[in-house]
Design a protein around this motif. Sequence first.
Motif, PDB file in Angstrom:
ATOM      1  N   ALA B 261       0.568  -1.494  -0.181  1.00  0.00           N
ATOM      2  CA  ALA B 261      -0.255  -0.296   0.158  1.00  0.00           C
ATOM      3  C   ALA B 261       1.143   1.488   0.408  1.00  0.00           C
ATOM      4  CB  ALA B 261      -0.742   0.005   1.394  1.00  0.00           C
ATOM      5  N   GLY B 262       2.120   0.837   0.892  1.00  0.00           N
ATOM      6  CA  GLY B 262       3.077   2.648   0.450  1.00  0.00           C
ATOM      7  C   GLY B 262       3.555   2.375  -0.391  1.00  0.00           C
ATOM      8  N   ALA B 263       3.882   1.443  -1.011  1.00  0.00           N
ATOM      9  CA  ALA B 263       4.402   1.603  -3.259  1.00  0.00           C
ATOM     10  C   ALA B 263       3.440   2.686  -3.424  1.00  0.00           C
ATOM     11  CB  ALA B 263       4.447   0.652  -2.979  1.00  0.00           C
ATOM     12  N   GLU B 264       1.947   2.136  -3.282  1.00  0.00           N
ATOM     13  CA  GLU B 264       1.014   2.655  -4.191  1.00  0.00           C
ATOM     14  C   GLU B 264       0.957   4.090  -3.883  1.00  0.00           C
ATOM     15  OE1 GLU B 264      -0.862   1.701  -6.837  1.00  0.00           O
ATOM     16  OE2 GLU B 264       0.456  -0.200  -6.510  1.00  0.00           O
ATOM     17  N   LEU B 265       1.148   4.082  -2.293  1.00  0.00           N
ATOM     18  CA  LEU B 265       0.627   5.959  -2.077  1.00  0.00           C
ATOM     19  C   LEU B 265       1.754   6.683  -2.472  1.00  0.00           C
ATOM     20  CD1 LEU B 265      -1.852   4.417   1.234  1.00  0.00           C
ATOM     21  CD2 LEU B 265      -2.655   5.451  -1.351  1.00  0.00           C
ATOM     22  N   GLY B 266       2.515   5.913  -2.221  1.00  0.00           N
ATOM     23  CA  GLY B 266       4.010   7.007  -2.160  1.00  0.00           C
ATOM     24  C   GLY B 266       4.719   7.075  -1.083  1.00  0.00           C
ATOM     25  N   VAL B 267       3.872   6.730  -0.388  1.00  0.00           N
ATOM     26  CA  VAL B 267       3.538   7.232   1.885  1.00  0.00           C
ATOM     27  C   VAL B 267       4.844   5.714   2.382  1.00  0.00           C
ATOM     28  CG1 VAL B 267       3.339   6.609   3.751  1.00  0.00           C
ATOM     29  CG2 VAL B 267       2.290   8.272   1.484  1.00  0.00           C
ATOM     30  N   PRO B 268       6.144   5.849   1.725  1.00  0.00           N
ATOM     31  CA  PRO B 268       6.685   4.674   2.177  1.00  0.00           C
ATOM     32  C   PRO B 268       6.557   3.296   3.668  1.00  0.00           C
ATOM     33  CG  PRO B 268       8.534   6.066   1.864  1.00  0.00           C
ATOM     34  CD  PRO B 268       7.060   6.485   1.777  1.00  0.00           C
ATOM     35  N   ALA B 269       5.837   2.018   3.563  1.00  0.00           N
ATOM     36  CA  ALA B 269       5.246   1.291   4.908  1.00  0.00           C
ATOM     37  C   ALA B 269       6.691   2.505   6.243  1.00  0.00           C
ATOM     38  CB  ALA B 269       5.750  -0.132   4.435  1.00  0.00           C
TER      39      ALA B 269
END
Lengths: 133, 292
Positions: B261-269
Motif C-alpha cells: 500500500a505504501g508503494a502505491e500511495l507514495g508513503v513508504p511503509a
Amino acid sequence: MKFLCMACEEAMSFEDAAGPNEGSVTVVFRCKHCGAGVALLTNPAETRLIQALGVKVGGRTVEPGAFETTGALLGTGTAISWTSEAEERLKRVPEFVRPMVRAAIERLAVTKGATEVTVEHVVAAGHSLGPGP
Amino acid sequence: MTLPSKGYSSLHGDGGSDIAGQVREQQARLAARLEGIDQILLTAGGKGGVGKSTVATNLAVTLARAGTQVGLLDADLEGATAARMLGATGMHARLGSGGVLPAEVHGIRVMSSDLLRPGELTPLNWPGLEDGAPVVGSAARATIVREFLADTAWGKLDHLVVDLPPGIDLSFLPACLGPQAGMVVVTLPNTVSLRVVSRATTVASAAGIRVLGLAVNMAYVPCEHCGNRISLSDNGAVNTASELLGLPVLATLPWDAAVAAGAELGVPAVLHEGAANHAYATLASRIMEVLG
C-alpha cells in the motif's frame, strides 16, 4: 578513429563538422601538407552513437551543460525553471508548436549559463527563430 | 593496393576532436561529484519483480530517519518507480547553480528519469530503437546514468542508494564506482530467484563491486493478531545459497500489505510502526556492520 593522408603519410586534421542533417553528420578532415580532404558521413545509427557517448566531434569549446546528453537523448529538454513573465510571453506562441519553441528557448538559456528562463531569453529566441513570441 | 607505412599508434592525436580528452573530463567531473558521497549502496536482484525498488526506497528512508544524509538514484531508466514510491510525483528536477537539483522528499534527495517527464504517463523518447541499433541504447544508458551521478547536485551524502534495473548486466555503471560501492542483492526466498542471484554476484565481483549480502524479500507474512511470522520461504534454499555464495543474509523482509500500500500511495511503509519498520531497521544495521 584517425585519418591518414596516403600521399603524405601524415595525420589529417579536423577541419569542420555539420549536422545532424536528416540524421547524418558530416565531418571534414584535411591534410595540412597537401590540402587533400576527406569527408566522413555518418548514418543515423552512427550519429546516435556519437550523441549517446556525450562527446563532440571536433572538440569542445564550452563545458557540457548539466544533463546535456540526457536531455538530448530522452527528448526531455533541459531541466530549467521559467519566470512567470516568461511563461506568459510563451503563451503568445500557438499551442501546437509551443513544446518545440519551449525546448529551443531553454537550450538558448542554458547556453547562456542561465538557471532560469526569463522574458529576455524568450525574446532573444524569437529573434533567432524568426517571427516569434 | 599499397598500404601506408604508418599505423594507428604512429599518428599522434586524433585530428582535433580529442575524444580521449573529452572522456577523461567526463570521468573527472564524475569523480569530483562522488567525492562528496561516502558510500554508494546498489540494490540489485537479477530477476525482475523481487522488490528492488521497494527495498531501495524503504532502506533510503530508514537511513534518513537515522539522521544520515541520503540520496536515491533510480537507475532503472525505463521502469523508474522509486520517485513515485517515495511520493515525489508531480515534482520536476530543476537546474541550479551547482547542477540539477534533485527532488527532496522524506529527507532524501531523489533523482529519477520520472522527474524529467513532462507528464507522468509520457514515455521517454528512448534512442536507438528506431535505428535498430542496440549498441546505441547501451551507450545511451551508460551516459545517462553517468550524468545522473555527475550532474545532480547531491551535496554531501553519507549514503547514495542506487536502485538498479532488473538483469545482471552492470556495464552501464561507471567503472570508478567500484571502490565506493557495496551491493545489496535482493532476492525472493526460492530457488528460481537465488539461481539468478548467483549469476548477479559473479558479475558484480568481476566488476570490482563488493557484494554485501542478501536481502530476502517477501520472506514471511506477519500475523496481524499475534505478530508471529508465517514463513513463505524455503529456508533451506536461502541458507544453501548463502553458504555457497559466502554471503550473509542481511535481513528477511516481510510480505506486508502495508509495504504494498505504501508503494502505491507514495508513503513508504517504514514511516509507520510495524513489521516493515523493524525489518528495514535490521537491514540498515546489518549493512553498516558489514561495511565496518
